[in-house]
Design a protein around this motif. Structure first.
Motif, PDB file in Angstrom:
ATOM      1  N   GLY A   1      -1.370   3.255 -16.324  1.00 14.42           N
ATOM      2  CA  GLY A   1      -0.519   4.336 -15.768  1.00 14.42           C
ATOM      3  C   GLY A   1      -0.867   4.638 -14.251  1.00 14.42           C
ATOM      4  O   GLY A   1       0.262   4.993 -13.513  1.00 14.42           O
ATOM      5  N   VAL A   2      -2.244   4.554 -14.019  1.00  6.99           N
ATOM      6  CA  VAL A   2      -2.585   4.959 -12.370  1.00  6.99           C
ATOM      7  C   VAL A   2      -1.729   4.032 -11.574  1.00  6.99           C
ATOM      8  O   VAL A   2      -1.273   4.220 -10.503  1.00  6.99           O
ATOM      9  CB  VAL A   2      -4.074   5.087 -12.222  1.00  6.99           C
TER      10      VAL A   2
ATOM     11  N   VAL B   1       0.786   1.642 -12.200  1.00  7.15           N
ATOM     12  CA  VAL B   1       2.128   1.910 -11.968  1.00  7.15           C
ATOM     13  C   VAL B   1       2.594   3.185 -10.995  1.00  7.15           C
ATOM     14  O   VAL B   1       3.574   3.103 -10.383  1.00  7.15           O
ATOM     15  CB  VAL B   1       2.707   1.840 -13.488  1.00  7.15           C
ATOM     16  N   THR B   2       2.008   4.073 -11.176  1.00  5.18           N
ATOM     17  CA  THR B   2       2.186   5.293 -10.727  1.00  5.18           C
ATOM     18  C   THR B   2       1.853   5.196  -9.038  1.00  5.18           C
ATOM     19  O   THR B   2       2.758   5.643  -8.110  1.00  5.18           O
ATOM     20  CB  THR B   2       1.482   6.369 -11.096  1.00  5.18           C
TER      21      THR B   2
ATOM     22  N   ILE C   1       4.688   2.935  -7.824  1.00  4.08           N
ATOM     23  CA  ILE C   1       5.972   3.864  -7.418  1.00  4.08           C
ATOM     24  C   ILE C   1       6.009   4.739  -6.463  1.00  4.08           C
ATOM     25  O   ILE C   1       6.963   4.830  -5.694  1.00  4.08           O
ATOM     26  CB  ILE C   1       6.217   4.565  -8.835  1.00  4.08           C
ATOM     27  N   LEU C   2       4.748   5.367  -6.158  1.00  7.12           N
ATOM     28  CA  LEU C   2       4.935   6.440  -5.101  1.00  7.12           C
ATOM     29  C   LEU C   2       4.895   5.427  -3.889  1.00  7.12           C
ATOM     30  O   LEU C   2       5.567   6.165  -2.980  1.00  7.12           O
ATOM     31  CB  LEU C   2       3.431   6.916  -5.218  1.00  7.12           C
TER      32      LEU C   2
ATOM     33  N   THR D   1       0.855   0.154  -0.451  1.00 10.69           N
ATOM     34  CA  THR D   1       0.126   0.676  -1.688  1.00 10.69           C
ATOM     35  C   THR D   1      -1.099   1.120  -1.165  1.00 10.69           C
ATOM     36  O   THR D   1      -2.098   0.556  -0.575  1.00 10.69           O
ATOM     37  CB  THR D   1      -0.247  -0.419  -2.599  1.00 10.69           C
TER      38      THR D   1
END
Length: 60
Positions: free
Chosen positions: A13-14, A16-17, A20-21, A29
């Motif tokens: 989750g971290v 992917v987040t 996305i950010l 990144t």
């Protein structure tokens, strides 16, 4: 086993987040943020499991 499943879900989750950010902001990144959030999540899991174990002992 719970620790492993939750930890893997947190880590994915971290990541992917973070992607996305970075995509939405149009920049690179930020791996420092991803690593920091992953470590913080694992520390939180350890603390929560210790509290859960302590509460379980109190009930018995």
């Amino acid at each position: 086993m719970y620790f492993l499943k939750f930890g893997l879900a947190w880590f994915l989750g971290v990541i992917v987040t973070g992607f996305i950010l970075s995509f939405l902001q149009g920049g690179e990144t930020d791996w420092g943020l991803i690593i920091t959030m992953s470590i913080a999540g694992f520390i939180g899991i350890l603390i929560a499991s210790a509290i859960k174990k302590a509460l379980k002992k109190d009930k018995e």
